[in-house]
Design an enzyme around this catalytic site. Structure first.
Site, PDB file in Angstrom:
ATOM      1  N   LYS A 225      41.905  46.123  39.491  1.00  0.00           N
ATOM      2  CA  LYS A 225      40.814  47.090  39.644  1.00  0.00           C
ATOM      3  C   LYS A 225      40.896  48.217  38.625  1.00  0.00           C
ATOM      4  CE  LYS A 225      39.365  45.684  44.158  1.00  0.00           C
ATOM      5  NZ  LYS A 225      39.346  45.872  45.614  1.00  0.00           N
ATOM      6  N   ARG A 260      45.707  41.060  48.470  1.00  0.00           N
ATOM      7  CA  ARG A 260      44.654  40.182  47.936  1.00  0.00           C
ATOM      8  C   ARG A 260      44.718  40.256  46.416  1.00  0.00           C
ATOM      9  NH1 ARG A 260      39.505  40.599  45.989  1.00  0.00           N
ATOM     10  NH2 ARG A 260      38.000  39.028  46.628  1.00  0.00           N
TER      11      ARG A 260
HETATM   12  N1  HH2 Z   1      37.869  43.536  46.726  1.00  0.00           N
HETATM   13  C1  HH2 Z   1      36.918  42.767  46.138  1.00  0.00           C
HETATM   14  C2  HH2 Z   1      36.256  41.787  46.889  1.00  0.00           C
HETATM   15  N2  HH2 Z   1      36.557  41.579  48.182  1.00  0.00           N
HETATM   16  N3  HH2 Z   1      37.825  42.117  50.105  1.00  0.00           N
HETATM   17  C3  HH2 Z   1      38.751  42.872  50.704  1.00  0.00           C
HETATM   18  N4  HH2 Z   1      39.055  42.683  51.995  1.00  0.00           N
HETATM   19  N5  HH2 Z   1      39.429  43.858  50.021  1.00  0.00           N
HETATM   20  C4  HH2 Z   1      39.180  44.126  48.711  1.00  0.00           C
HETATM   21  O1  HH2 Z   1      39.798  45.069  48.156  1.00  0.00           O
HETATM   22  C5  HH2 Z   1      38.184  43.335  48.040  1.00  0.00           C
HETATM   23  C6  HH2 Z   1      37.509  42.332  48.790  1.00  0.00           C
HETATM   24  C7  HH2 Z   1      36.595  42.962  44.703  1.00  0.00           C
HETATM   25  O2  HH2 Z   1      37.353  42.134  43.870  1.00  0.00           O
HETATM   26  P1  HH2 Z   1      36.862  40.751  43.218  1.00  0.00           P
HETATM   27  O3  HH2 Z   1      36.558  39.754  44.288  1.00  0.00           O
HETATM   28  O4  HH2 Z   1      37.867  40.305  42.238  1.00  0.00           O
HETATM   29  O5  HH2 Z   1      35.575  41.124  42.393  1.00  0.00           O
HETATM   30  P2  HH2 Z   1      34.024  40.882  42.608  1.00  0.00           P
HETATM   31  O6  HH2 Z   1      33.624  41.653  43.816  1.00  0.00           O
HETATM   32  O7  HH2 Z   1      33.396  41.386  41.337  1.00  0.00           O
HETATM   33  O8  HH2 Z   1      33.788  39.412  42.823  1.00  0.00           O
END
Ligand code: HH2
Length: 285
Positions: A225, A260
């Site tokens: 992040k 995660r």
């Molecule tokens: N962060 C993201 C997505 N889902 N779920 C939980 N429970 N906690 C988190 O911190 C979290 C989440 C964002 O990360 P990412 O999936 O890599 O990115 P994007 O939303 O652009 O797909």
């Protein structure tokens, strides 16, 4: 980190929390902030899900909609089309799958296809989502977000970020329990990067022990992040696995039960070292 008898009850399985669990990120999207477009094709996504499992993921988190700041919403039918073959295939191989969605219609289809957990970045605010989770007996991740992905980074403001996030999560956990979700199915998550400045994220991580003191396991998602990039001067998300591993170790030390991450192998190494040092003289190879 260690709580006697602690576990996380999923739809058909129970995961012991006698060590930190690793949740591997699988984004079936064209636009996720660090891996957008890499796994939009179902075959590539399924292959990556298997790789995450082989590298040590205890659970694979499948998402069909990016929640990066400013991202556009995806219609439910498109989200279902992206995630369903992936969820079905990984679940049929016995891999515990969580569905990363805020939409009850997507969660319902994913549970039917074998998902074990609803990972809801909107914190189970929709009563239909709470009912669905209760009826299916699913595990749930209740995450805090300020606003929506489109607006959340427009000057987020709190009087006391830790207290406000803590109150929100406990309220939502209580609503879920009233709707019939079992207490031992609930995991809470401060929502790192979701409507938070760098300072807010750092405060939440520093005080993670407070969130972890309420009996609900805490999940933390720092992976790649932008606050890590801002602190350490690492502009490209793909280059942030080292700083992610550092944050994983410190989150575990402060009480995180589940992390995660995109790079499961690095997080696994970090988690092993953090666990050994936290256990100290009680540690056994
Ligand atoms: N962060 C993201 C997505 N889902 N779920 C939980 N429970 N906690 C988190 O911190 C979290 C989440 C964002 O990360 P990412 O999936 O890599 O990115 P994007 O939303 O652009 O797909």
């Amino acid at each position: 980190m260690e709580r006697a008898g602690a576990h996380w009850r999923l739809r058909t399985q129970v995961l012991e929390l006698d060590r930190p669990l690793l949740m591997g990120v699988l984004n079936v999207t064209p636009d996720s902030f660090s891996d957008g477009g890499r796994f939009l094709d179902a075959v590539a996504a399924i292959e990556h899900g298997r790789e995450l499992r082989e590298r040590g993921a205890d659970i694979v988190d499948v998402g069909g909609e990016s929640t990066r700041p400013g991202s556009a919403a995806v219609p439910a039918d498109e989200e279902v089309r992206r995630v369903l073959p992936v969820v079905r295939s990984l679940a049929s191989e016995g891999i515990p799958v969580s569905i990363d969605t805020g939409k009850p219609e997507v969660a319902e289809r994913a549970l039917e296809a074998g998902a074990e957990v609803i990972n809801d970045v909107t914190g189970l605010g929709d009563p239909r989502m709470r009912r669905l989770a209760a009826e299916a007996g699913a595990g749930v991740v209740i995450m805090h977000m300020l606003g929506t992905p489109r607006t959340m980074q427009d000057e987020p403001c709190y009087d006391d970020v830790v207290r406000e996030v803590e109150t929100f999560l406990l309220d939502r956990a209580a609503s879920a329990t009233r709707a019939g979700v079992r207490g031992d199915s609930i995991v809470i998550d401060p929502g790192i990067g979701f409507g938070k400045t760098v300072g807010h994220n750092v405060s939440l991580l520093a005080d993670l022990g407070r969130l972890a003191s309420h009996g609900y396991p805490v999940l933390v998602g720092t992976s790649r992040k932008s606050f890590l990039g801002a602190i350490a001067g690492v502009p490209r998300p793909a280059d942030r696995d080292l700083v992610t591993a550092v944050s994983v170790a410190l989150a575990i030390e402060r009480g995180a039960s589940i992390v995660r991450v995109h790079d499961v192998a690095a997080a696994r190494e970090a988690a092993a070292v953090a666990t050994a040092i936290v256990r100290g003289h009680r540690w056994q190879p």
